[in-house]
Scaffold this motif. Structure first.
Motif, short mmCIF file in Angstrom:
data_model
loop_
_atom_site.label_atom_id
_atom_site.label_comp_id
_atom_site.label_asym_id
_atom_site.label_seq_id
_atom_site.Cartn_x
_atom_site.Cartn_y
_atom_site.Cartn_z
N SER A 61 0.76 -1.23 -0.06
CA SER A 61 0.08 0.06 0.02
C SER A 61 0.90 1.51 -0.02
O SER A 61 0.61 2.54 -0.76
CB SER A 61 -0.99 0.19 1.34
N LEU A 120 0.28 5.07 9.32
CA LEU A 120 -1.00 4.51 8.50
C LEU A 120 -1.87 3.90 9.46
O LEU A 120 -3.16 4.14 9.25
CB LEU A 120 -0.40 3.87 7.37
N LEU A 136 -5.81 4.99 10.11
CA LEU A 136 -7.13 4.09 10.14
C LEU A 136 -7.75 3.95 11.22
O LEU A 136 -9.04 3.80 11.34
CB LEU A 136 -6.48 2.93 9.43
N TRP A 137 -6.99 3.61 12.39
CA TRP A 137 -7.91 3.44 13.68
C TRP A 137 -8.73 4.62 14.03
O TRP A 137 -9.70 4.57 14.67
CB TRP A 137 -6.75 3.27 14.76
N SER A 139 -9.95 6.88 12.01
CA SER A 139 -10.86 7.07 10.97
C SER A 139 -12.19 6.06 11.63
O SER A 139 -13.02 6.60 11.63
CB SER A 139 -10.74 6.56 9.64
N GLN A 140 -11.67 4.86 11.79
CA GLN A 140 -12.72 3.71 12.29
C GLN A 140 -13.45 4.47 13.64
O GLN A 140 -14.45 4.44 13.85
CB GLN A 140 -11.94 2.65 12.46
N PRO A 161 -10.82 8.31 6.22
CA PRO A 161 -9.25 8.64 6.46
C PRO A 161 -8.82 9.97 6.30
O PRO A 161 -9.03 10.47 5.28
CB PRO A 161 -8.48 7.26 5.81
N TYR A 198 -1.97 11.65 8.19
CA TYR A 198 -1.08 10.66 7.85
C TYR A 198 0.20 11.07 7.33
O TYR A 198 1.03 10.90 7.77
CB TYR A 198 -1.68 9.55 6.61
#
Length: 144
Positions: A76, A114, A118-119, A121-122, A128, A133
């Motif tokens: 990614s 990253l 993501l954490w 965002s969730q 995101p 980032y």
């Protein structure tokens, strides 16, 4: 948009490992994956059987890194840098690579950023935040 399942990703990475060992021809993305797999010989046993890889639950082994998640994050970050998306990530990773004198170590540091993005965002139920980032990677690149 391509959205592979967990099993798809595991079979892909196991297939790349098999092709690498056999010296078989590969697609460009497989070649990139093979380079990251080569950087992680500790994962080779996990990559030796696609069926076992698909069946395994890495969440049941606290403290052990999921090799498929780890290698997927390398891919990614590589892809993000190749297209500079989110905009500015290429330069941030390049600066971090120069500071650490290692693309591999820079990727590992960027993985932390990253994962954090993501954490968050969730947790917040929001998309995101690519700028957060990039800012995280930039901080790591300029940290003394």
């Amino acid at each position: 948009m391509f959205s592979p399942s967990q099993a798809d990703v595991r079979r892909f990475l196991c297939g790349v490992h098999t092709k690498t060992q056999a010296g078989a021809p590969m697609e460009a993305i497989e070649t990139l994956a093979s380079l990251w797999i080569a950087e992680h010989p500790e994962y080779h046993a996990d990559l030796s059987s696609a069926d076992a890889a698909v069946a395994r639950n890495y969440d049941e082994t606290p403290g052990q890194t999921n090799p498929f998640l780890h290698l997927s994050m390398h891919l990614s970050i590589s892809e993000q840098c190749s297209i500079d998306q989110p905009r500015g990530i290429r330069q941030a990773v390049e600066l971090l690579t120069a500071r650490l004198d290692s693309l591999h170590d820079a990727h590992h540091a960027a993985m932390d950023c990253l994962g954090e993005m993501l954490w968050e965002s969730q947790r917040a139920g929001r998309p995101p935040d690519g700028q957060a980032y990039i800012a995280c990677v930039q901080r790591r690149a300029t940290k003394d």
